[in-house]
Design an enzyme around this catalytic site. Sequence first.
Site, mmCIF file in Angstrom:
data_model
loop_
_atom_site.group_PDB
_atom_site.id
_atom_site.type_symbol
_atom_site.label_atom_id
_atom_site.label_comp_id
_atom_site.label_asym_id
_atom_site.label_seq_id
_atom_site.Cartn_x
_atom_site.Cartn_y
_atom_site.Cartn_z
ATOM 1 N N CYS A 1 -5.275 -3.199 2.977
ATOM 2 C CA CYS A 1 -5.149 -3.071 4.420
ATOM 3 C C CYS A 1 -6.426 -3.467 5.158
ATOM 4 O O CYS A 1 -6.791 -4.636 5.199
ATOM 5 C CB CYS A 1 -4.695 -1.658 4.766
ATOM 6 S SG CYS A 1 -3.980 -1.513 6.426
ATOM 7 N N LYS B 1 -9.555 1.543 -3.220
ATOM 8 C CA LYS B 1 -10.018 1.041 -1.926
ATOM 9 C C LYS B 1 -11.471 1.450 -1.689
ATOM 10 O O LYS B 1 -11.857 2.603 -1.900
ATOM 11 C CB LYS B 1 -9.124 1.576 -0.804
ATOM 12 C CG LYS B 1 -9.394 0.935 0.552
ATOM 13 C CD LYS B 1 -8.380 1.393 1.602
ATOM 14 C CE LYS B 1 -8.610 0.674 2.929
ATOM 15 N NZ LYS B 1 -7.666 1.124 3.971
ATOM 16 N N GLU C 1 0.834 -1.204 0.000
ATOM 17 C CA GLU C 1 0.000 0.000 0.000
ATOM 18 C C GLU C 1 0.869 1.254 0.000
ATOM 19 O O GLU C 1 1.821 1.374 0.770
ATOM 20 C CB GLU C 1 -0.889 -0.017 1.246
ATOM 21 C CG GLU C 1 -1.777 1.195 1.414
ATOM 22 C CD GLU C 1 -2.542 1.171 2.722
ATOM 23 O OE1 GLU C 1 -3.503 1.937 2.852
ATOM 24 O OE2 GLU C 1 -2.187 0.371 3.621
#
Length: 511
Positions: free
Chosen positions: A382, A332, A266
């Site tokens: 994440c 995301k 990330e």
Amino acid sequence: MNFKAVPGWTRRLELPLLAAVGALHALTFAHTGAWPLQLLCVALLAWRVQGAAPGRAALLGWTFGSVWVGAGTWWLFVSMHRYGGLPAPLAVAAVAALALAMGAYLALAMGLYARLRRGRAMPDALLWAALWLLAELARGALFTGFPWLASGYAQVDAPLAVLAPWVGVYGMGAAVALISALLVAAARAGWRVLGLALAGMAAVLTVADVLGPASFTLGHGTLRVSLVQTNVAQDEKFAAEHLPGALAWLRQALDQAQGDLVVAPETAIPLLPSQLQDFDPTYWSALRDRFEHSPQAALVGVPLGDFDSGYANAVLGLSSHTAGKDPYRYDKVHLVPFGEFIPTGFRWFTRLMEIPLGDFDRGPLNAPSFATLGQRLAPNICYEDLFGEELAQRFREPAHSPTLFVNVSNIAWFGHTVALPQHLNISRLRALEFQIPMLRATNTGVTAVIDETGRVTAQLPAYSRGTLEAPVQAREGVTPFAWWAARAGLWPLLAAALGTIVLVVARVRRA
């Protein structure tokens, strides 16, 4: 054996006792080999709640639940104070407020249990498990959800893990609650009954462990993967004086990677496109050329967009299929409150912290996979791998379902803490639910390959810089959990919990 609440000094010790038990419970999410300890902790809560009035039961549940969450997520203090610049007292208060808010779900569940229970072992145990499930569903779904430390994660190495592909992490948590309540009921009946109950439970768990989970997926080819761990300290990640060295090392690691699939974590490139162009006009074009003219493919974490029109926390995919086209892009979807989006009315709070790129745009929920190398790669970024019901949306059409999950993370925000093993176990549980391997490429750890049984087959030491070169077998298929969660989300579990409560209360009243 008498487990009734005792007045006087025992009552005064209840809250400290359950605070200590809640803290012990939090340990089991990093040290999953201690899974029997979780059963004992939940059983101790059930013991003290059994004879309590509704108000007292709610207080006991709030104490246990708040300390459980607070002791398990204390590392949020590191992100807010050390890296976010929030004054220490405010950071402590913020963690405490979160823990108390999350504990309130369990408080409501325990208060309801005390009001609805009827003093019969099996109905009360089912009621306990149903209310526990309701509390965990509420914590995991309301106000964007905070399912970190959902009780099923502590069972990833336990025999109960065989339930994962059927009912998911929340169903596993309900099983934990049911077993714990039955242990208390057996203890109330005397040592002999308790011994028989423990022997029976041990036999069932042993058989489950030996048989293992049913297999719903099949092998779909093997890849060699290169997972890059950059190990850039969070206070250096966006600092201008450290960027040249970090980006040069990343470029070298990507150039030298040997795997069919190369993954960088990330925000491995922590600059927006215009900033990267100003920093080095050739950097991105050289990376594209590296992978679009080779048999290898790459997934690289990078923010995309600009400050005027908005930006996203993204993963870009490069391969020979993207040559002359736009790269594959995954944005995301499930953003972290305060870190990646600002909840209404809390902009004052985020202004106190020094978080760059702190207000991202969301991507589409049912994002397509990155089709390359004969596989369908499903990135998640994440925090997103906490939401199995959202990942399940990608299995709605079996012909297009993922054959590999790829998680890219940066947990450097939380320093050298238990957040790393906790997050690894969350990824392991996702692999179990879907029986699909999970690749993890992280900044500071834990970078790992997890197979479809939730087993870590290869990993890098945390807080080190390097590239993990390892094989992984992709898998194709749909587990029962993936099938029903893709179509109905968490509603079947909610319906099961509410239905159990109604049936138990109605049946006991008729008896």
